[in-house]
Design an enzyme around this catalytic site. Structure first.
Site, short mmCIF file in Angstrom:
data_model
loop_
_atom_site.label_atom_id
_atom_site.label_comp_id
_atom_site.label_asym_id
_atom_site.label_seq_id
_atom_site.Cartn_x
_atom_site.Cartn_y
_atom_site.Cartn_z
N LYS A 50 57.63 80.07 -22.15
CA LYS A 50 57.91 79.97 -20.59
C LYS A 50 59.46 79.13 -20.71
CE LYS A 50 53.70 78.28 -18.55
NZ LYS A 50 52.87 77.38 -18.43
N ALA A 67 56.07 73.71 -20.58
CA ALA A 67 54.96 72.53 -20.87
C ALA A 67 53.64 73.84 -20.75
CB ALA A 67 54.44 71.13 -20.81
N ASP A 68 52.76 74.13 -21.07
CA ASP A 68 51.15 74.69 -21.26
C ASP A 68 50.02 73.54 -21.45
OD1 ASP A 68 50.18 77.59 -20.30
OD2 ASP A 68 49.26 76.96 -21.96
N THR A 69 49.12 73.63 -20.91
CA THR A 69 47.80 73.66 -21.47
C THR A 69 47.08 74.42 -21.73
OG1 THR A 69 49.02 71.24 -19.96
CG2 THR A 69 46.19 71.21 -20.67
N SER A 104 51.39 72.12 -25.47
CA SER A 104 52.33 72.28 -26.06
C SER A 104 53.27 71.52 -24.64
CB SER A 104 51.88 72.95 -26.50
OG SER A 104 51.04 73.29 -27.51
#
Length: 187
Positions: A50, A67-69, A104
């Protein structure tokens, strides 16, 4: 300036706690193409992709944050539900059980990169089918890993957490602030 590689309302609300000098860019990746990655690296890789997907020359002196969840239950990733049935089944699985939320984030500033993952354990209350259906009637589950938002004040599904609340929201701002300082960007 901070460039937030996200259009998430939750992430925008949290970044506003540290600065008003930011701009949002929608990441240029299709997250569905990465479901083959395993639990431990999916959010880390997506976060990095991203950030790099919006990297432009015009941002060479700016800080990019992405960010990624992911939600993990019994070693399986629970993705964003595609429909109400998936959302119901996901919330039913989580009912009365523990799951893990991994968020992250990636920071890109000049020639530096920080990619970090924060882990939070979440313990759900036992939920009735009626409680789940009432929540799903609000239609807010679609853009959330695991199909729920911990910040929803009307439906309090979470009994307790061990770790960062903001991590479960999808943006562990307290850790991000520390790494922003570490990378040398002044806020």
């Amino acid at each position: 300036m901070i460039i937030l590689a996200s259009t998430s309302k939750r992430r925008i609300r949290l970044i506003k706690k540290i600065t008003s000098n930011f701009k949002c860019e929608k990441p240029l990746i299709d997250e569905d193409n990465f479901n083959y990655l395993n639990n431990s690296i999916l959010s880390k890789e997506l976060s990095k992709l991203k950030a790099y997907s919006i990297l432009k020359d015009e941002y060479k002196n700016d800080l990019i944050i992405s960010a990624d969840t992911v939600v993990i239950y019994k070693n399986n990733i629970l993705h964003k539900p595609r429909n109400r049935i998936e959302a119901f089944n996901t919330l039913k699985k989580l009912s009365g059980n523990k799951h893990i939320v991994l968020t992250s984030y990636t920071l890109l500033y000049k020639d530096k990169e920080i990619n970090n993952t924060i882990k939070t354990s979440v313990f759900f209350k036992k939920l009735s089918d009626e409680e789940i259906n009432n929540y799903l009637d609000m239609n807010t589950y679609k853009d959330k890993a695991g199909g729920y938002g911990i910040q929803n004040r009307k439906y309090k599904f979470v009994d307790k957490i061990i770790g960062s609340y903001n991590n479960v929201v999808g943006f562990p701002i307290e850790y991000i602030i520390k790494d922003i300082k570490k990378i040398g960007y002044g806020i």
